[in-house]
Write a protein that holds these residues in place. Structure first.
Motif, short mmCIF file in Angstrom:
data_model
loop_
_atom_site.label_atom_id
_atom_site.label_comp_id
_atom_site.label_asym_id
_atom_site.label_seq_id
_atom_site.Cartn_x
_atom_site.Cartn_y
_atom_site.Cartn_z
N VAL A 266 0.85 -1.20 0.00
CA VAL A 266 0.00 0.00 0.00
C VAL A 266 0.88 1.25 0.00
N GLY A 267 1.87 1.27 0.89
CA GLY A 267 2.79 2.41 0.91
C GLY A 267 3.57 2.55 -0.38
N ALA A 268 4.00 1.41 -0.96
CA ALA A 268 4.73 1.46 -2.21
C ALA A 268 3.86 2.02 -3.33
N ALA A 269 2.59 1.64 -3.35
CA ALA A 269 1.68 2.15 -4.39
C ALA A 269 1.53 3.66 -4.29
N VAL A 270 1.49 4.17 -3.06
CA VAL A 270 1.41 5.62 -2.87
C VAL A 270 2.66 6.29 -3.41
N LEU A 271 3.82 5.72 -3.12
CA LEU A 271 5.07 6.30 -3.60
C LEU A 271 5.15 6.25 -5.12
N VAL A 272 4.76 5.14 -5.72
CA VAL A 272 4.81 5.02 -7.17
C VAL A 272 3.93 6.09 -7.82
N ARG A 273 2.76 6.31 -7.26
CA ARG A 273 1.86 7.34 -7.80
C ARG A 273 2.49 8.73 -7.66
N ARG A 274 3.13 8.98 -6.53
CA ARG A 274 3.74 10.29 -6.32
C ARG A 274 4.98 10.50 -7.18
N TYR A 275 5.62 9.41 -7.57
CA TYR A 275 6.83 9.49 -8.40
C TYR A 275 6.55 9.26 -9.88
N ARG A 276 5.33 9.44 -10.30
CA ARG A 276 5.00 9.19 -11.71
C ARG A 276 5.82 10.05 -12.65
N ASP A 277 6.18 11.26 -12.22
CA ASP A 277 7.00 12.12 -13.08
C ASP A 277 8.49 11.87 -12.87
N ARG A 278 8.83 10.91 -12.04
CA ARG A 278 10.22 10.48 -11.83
C ARG A 278 10.27 8.97 -12.02
N PRO A 279 10.18 8.49 -13.26
CA PRO A 279 9.99 7.06 -13.50
C PRO A 279 11.08 6.17 -12.95
N ALA A 280 12.31 6.66 -12.86
CA ALA A 280 13.38 5.82 -12.31
C ALA A 280 13.13 5.52 -10.84
N TRP A 281 12.68 6.54 -10.09
CA TRP A 281 12.36 6.33 -8.68
C TRP A 281 11.17 5.41 -8.51
N MET A 283 10.17 3.12 -10.52
CA MET A 283 10.60 1.77 -10.88
C MET A 283 11.34 1.10 -9.73
N LEU A 284 12.21 1.84 -9.05
CA LEU A 284 12.96 1.26 -7.93
C LEU A 284 12.04 0.85 -6.80
N VAL A 285 11.02 1.64 -6.53
CA VAL A 285 10.07 1.29 -5.47
C VAL A 285 9.43 -0.06 -5.79
N THR A 286 8.98 -0.23 -7.02
CA THR A 286 8.33 -1.48 -7.40
C THR A 286 9.32 -2.63 -7.41
N GLY A 287 10.52 -2.41 -7.92
CA GLY A 287 11.52 -3.46 -7.95
C GLY A 287 11.87 -3.98 -6.57
N TYR A 288 12.02 -3.08 -5.62
CA TYR A 288 12.37 -3.51 -4.27
C TYR A 288 11.18 -4.13 -3.55
N LEU A 289 9.98 -3.68 -3.85
CA LEU A 289 8.80 -4.33 -3.27
C LEU A 289 8.73 -5.77 -3.74
N ALA A 290 9.02 -6.02 -5.01
CA ALA A 290 8.99 -7.38 -5.54
C ALA A 290 9.97 -8.27 -4.78
N LEU A 291 11.16 -7.76 -4.49
CA LEU A 291 12.15 -8.53 -3.74
C LEU A 291 11.67 -8.85 -2.33
N LEU A 292 10.98 -7.91 -1.72
CA LEU A 292 10.52 -8.10 -0.35
C LEU A 292 9.39 -9.13 -0.26
N VAL A 293 8.41 -9.04 -1.15
CA VAL A 293 7.21 -9.87 -1.01
C VAL A 293 7.37 -11.25 -1.63
N SER A 294 8.34 -11.43 -2.50
CA SER A 294 8.57 -12.76 -3.06
C SER A 294 8.94 -13.73 -1.93
N PRO A 295 8.40 -14.94 -1.92
CA PRO A 295 8.76 -15.89 -0.85
C PRO A 295 10.25 -16.17 -0.78
#
Length: 389
Positions: A266-281, A283-295
């Motif tokens: 939920v927090g990551a989704a908020v950050l991704v929305r706020r960083y829409r004009d900074r796509p590299a940031w 992208m990093l939020v989503t990439g690191y969330l994937a690493l965290l939630v993967s078993p």
């Protein structure tokens, strides 16, 4: 000159692969498994019925855990010996690493004049070969750098076929599916549809080519974590791995990890929305969330340190105080072989001290703490890491 340097480094891996083959030395166990999976597919041997594939060399007696699409895409590897295939995989991985840095430096909101993407990508990329995730990735002959490059290209340098590369990456390794949601959050709905469509289309192709393997994977193998390895091991730097170490492999470990992951999402989704004009940031939020939630997120999965260091270096070079502090912390965390130094394996994680717990879960705690800080700061004002000056 820069391309000559890069070419020589990439070629060195191929040469070393040939040398180890000629001398009959073990090299690149994971690449050998990829190659064996491709050979099994070509010869009609089942991919998932047994823990060992028929053509695996003695030093790589491991189960094939990837979706059947991966075996199809690995088929070019069968034309060379496994050690040579390792060298080729690593040469491509080095090129992919430098390509990721180049794309990121081109797409960051700002960077100092001395950090030109052309030379900067080569020098920084080769320097990042020293980071622990990249070292382990290359040692095993893993595919993570290549998959990350597909995602980075699709997210930061989209074309009219945007989403296709993410779909391909997800068909090889499921975690990039999270970028379908990423596309939706940043308003790229067509790219999300293309990514999902590519993923589904490739699975359908495998049901046509190898129906037994496709059915076996999606009804059994995808749920069987025992094929992956000891998920409580310290090298599993995911939320699930961390909680398994805390709880000594309690039955409730993974459900609790998923619950925490949902809160972080939920927090990551908020950050991704706020960083829409900074796509590299974003992208990093989503990439690191994937690493965290993967078993399971092994150390070599954390190659997302590469684009993070590139972004932080660009910001630090423009005078960003937070980035100047965070950059050395990031480099040290992902370069020092901390997980090799503390007790690990054979359930030694269950006797960790408080010091061991902190540093032994450093990869997990780092993005969680950084994400919380960014979320709090961005809710109050423009994020520091995005400010000029």
């Amino acid at each position: 000159m820069r391309w000559v340097v890069l070419g020589l480094v990439a070629a060195a891996y191929v040469v070393w692969g040939v040398v180890t083959w000629v001398q009959n030395l073990p090299n690149g166990g994971d690449t050998a498994v990829y190659q064996a999976g491709a050979a099994s597919l070509l010869h009609g041997f089942p991919l998932y019925d047994n823990d060992i594939l028929p053509t695996e060399p003695g030093y790589a007696r491991l189960p094939f855990t990837y979706p059947p699409v991966a075996a199809l895409l690995f088929t070019p590897l069968v034309i060379v010996p496994p050690q040579v295939a390792w060298g080729i995989m690593n040469a491509l991985s080095v090129l992919a690493l430098v390509g990721v840095v180049y794309v990121v430096l081109r797409k960051v909101p700002r960077r100092p004049s001395w950090l030109r993407p052309e030379w900067g990508a080569v020098l920084l990329g080769l320097g990042l070969l020293l980071t622990e995730p990249v070292r382990v990735n290359l040692g095993y002959g893993q595919i993570n750098l290549l998959l990350m490059a597909l995602v980075v290209l699709d997210v930061l340098a989209p074309t009219r076929f945007g989403g296709v590369l993410v779909g391909v990456a997800a068909a090889v390794k499921l975690t990039p599916l999270i970028f379908v949601v990423h596309f939706l959050l940043v308003g790229r709905k067509r790219d999300a549809l293309r990514a999902a469509g590519t993923f589904v289309g490739l699975q359908a192709l495998m049901f046509a080519i190898a129906p037994h393997d496709a059915y076996r994977f999606w009804t059994h193998t995808v749920f069987d974590s025992s094929r992956i390895g000891p998920t409580n091991w310290s090298w599993n730097q995911s939320l699930g791995g961390m909680i398994r170490r805390f709880s000594e492999q309690a039955s409730w470990s993974q459900p609790v990890a998923y619950g925490i992951g949902l809160v972080l999402a939920v927090g990551a989704a908020v950050l991704v929305r706020r960083y829409r004009d900074r796509p590299a940031w974003a992208m990093l939020v989503t990439g690191y969330l994937a690493l965290l939630v993967s078993p399971v997120s092994w150390v070599h999965h954390w190659v997302w340190a590469v684009p993070l260091v590139a972004v932080l270096l660009a910001e630090a070079g423009c005078g960003n105080k937070v980035a100047r502090w965070l950059l050395p912390v990031t480099v040290l965390l992902f370069t020092l072989p901390i997980l090799r130094w503390i007790p690990h394996g054979e359930f030694r994680e269950y006797s960790w001290t408080a010091f061991d717990m902190i540093f032994g879960n450093g990869f997990v705690l780092f993005p969680v703490v950084a994400g919380v800080v960014l979320l709090v700061r961005s809710s109050r004002r423009t994020p520091e890491l995005a400010q000029v000056g």
